[in-house]
Motif scaffolding. Sequence first.
Motif, mmCIF file in Angstrom:
data_model
loop_
_atom_site.group_PDB
_atom_site.id
_atom_site.type_symbol
_atom_site.label_atom_id
_atom_site.label_comp_id
_atom_site.label_asym_id
_atom_site.label_seq_id
_atom_site.Cartn_x
_atom_site.Cartn_y
_atom_site.Cartn_z
ATOM 1 N N ILE A 1 8.457 -27.303 47.163
ATOM 2 C CA ILE A 1 8.310 -26.323 48.257
ATOM 3 C C ILE A 1 8.040 -24.957 47.650
ATOM 4 O O ILE A 1 8.583 -24.613 46.599
ATOM 5 C CB ILE A 1 9.553 -26.330 49.173
ATOM 6 N N PHE B 1 13.164 -20.634 54.484
ATOM 7 C CA PHE B 1 12.472 -21.830 54.968
ATOM 8 C C PHE B 1 12.563 -21.832 56.493
ATOM 9 O O PHE B 1 13.386 -21.128 57.077
ATOM 10 C CB PHE B 1 13.128 -23.106 54.426
ATOM 11 N N ASN C 1 9.661 -26.853 57.809
ATOM 12 C CA ASN C 1 9.950 -27.317 56.451
ATOM 13 C C ASN C 1 11.107 -28.312 56.463
ATOM 14 O O ASN C 1 11.059 -29.350 55.803
ATOM 15 C CB ASN C 1 10.376 -26.150 55.533
ATOM 16 N N TYR C 2 12.146 -27.945 57.217
ATOM 17 C CA TYR C 2 13.342 -28.788 57.198
ATOM 18 C C TYR C 2 13.081 -30.142 57.852
ATOM 19 O O TYR C 2 13.326 -31.186 57.245
ATOM 20 C CB TYR C 2 14.522 -28.075 57.877
ATOM 21 N N SER D 1 15.274 -19.827 47.589
ATOM 22 C CA SER D 1 14.782 -21.176 47.886
ATOM 23 C C SER D 1 15.722 -22.218 47.302
ATOM 24 O O SER D 1 16.118 -23.168 47.989
ATOM 25 C CB SER D 1 13.382 -21.382 47.293
ATOM 26 N N GLN E 1 18.874 -22.394 49.265
ATOM 27 C CA GLN E 1 18.724 -23.112 50.538
ATOM 28 C C GLN E 1 18.708 -24.626 50.320
ATOM 29 O O GLN E 1 19.271 -25.377 51.105
ATOM 30 C CB GLN E 1 17.433 -22.696 51.245
ATOM 31 N N LYS F 1 4.569 -20.117 57.845
ATOM 32 C CA LYS F 1 5.169 -18.834 57.487
ATOM 33 C C LYS F 1 4.332 -17.635 57.926
ATOM 34 O O LYS F 1 4.845 -16.546 58.063
ATOM 35 C CB LYS F 1 5.387 -18.771 55.963
ATOM 36 N N GLU G 1 13.362 -19.465 61.512
ATOM 37 C CA GLU G 1 13.753 -19.483 60.109
ATOM 38 C C GLU G 1 15.221 -19.861 59.979
ATOM 39 O O GLU G 1 16.049 -19.469 60.796
ATOM 40 C CB GLU G 1 13.509 -18.097 59.495
#
Length: 330
Positions: A8, A15, A19-20, A62, A65, A198, A206
Amino acid sequence: KPRVLSGIQPTADSFHLGNYLGALRQWVAMQDTHEAFYCVVDLHAITVEQDPKKLRQRTRVSAAQLLALGIDPARSTLFVQSHVPEHAQLGWVMQCLTGFGEASRMTQFKDKSARQAADHVGVGLFTYPILQAADILVYRANEVPVGEDQRQHLELTRDLAQRFNSRYGKTFVLPEPHIVKDTAKIYDLQDPTSKMSKSVPAGVVELLDEPKVSAKKIRSAVTDLEREIRYDTEKKPGISNLLVIYSALTGRALSALEADYEGKGYGDLKKDLADVVTDFVTPVREKVRGYLDDPAELDKILLGGAQRAREVASRTLEAAYKRIGFLPPA
Ligand code: TYM
């Protein structure tokens, strides 16, 4: 155990739910069934201009996360791409195997470069998917959990692996994309026909947003002029996207949600979804803060990951170099 690799980019302050749900959730789940390699792809990030200080900070955020979402450094190899030079080294080899026309057909490059004059688009943006192929092939990964937007890059990766193998002898594994259909493409809340990404902040939820901010974004999500809460991507892309997010975060089936909201209004759905998102992000945000409070510990985890990653990557690179005919250093 089969191997999994994914990456990523550290190109945003946080993120997002796309993304998740599209990828990172699968990263976490696959730790149990696979030997996992996960990286923050900072080399890919510099295909567009990055502020050095921000890039460094976003790389740490990142990694924090990923840890907060459940990537466990005891079970998975978590690292920063630039710490493992073999990615760039194999990337060069793969560039030499890629046709110019083949690279020109990558739709993500076409989309990203279309808006700018040719001299403002770096060659790195053009060769980006080839480096991505090297990321995957250097670990001989069997599976790659990603969202739908990465499918074409995975096809290129397989083509390159095949080409190398047939030219020089079997060296690389042909990886399979692991794309979960229901959440493969999460849409922008302001424009529910394009993917959440993004570049358009108002429609992007987010993970590190204040829950108040997320609630507001969800409240202002674009819907339609009907009143019925029903999953119908053609006629009701906005509502369908909210239902998909809701269903993915709660595990409740879409049909069950339709029944729950029969006779209720869009406002009710949005309010409840904001609560669901808050419940999900609150512990994640707290854990991220914890990791960022101790950057030395975070950097130690990443160093350990890079060491483990290099052990595997250097062996593959050595095998590839030998088959190509490079004279081994004495
Ligand atoms: P990136 O950083 O743009 O996104 C990370 C992951 O999130 C997925 N994703 C989404 N899924 C569903 N809906 C969305 N709206 C959405 N937006 C993003 C992406 O598909 C991705 O899985 N090229 C990659 C990074 C990369 C990589 C790799 C991935 C570099 N090397 C090797 C896999 C293997 C990218 O730009 O992802």
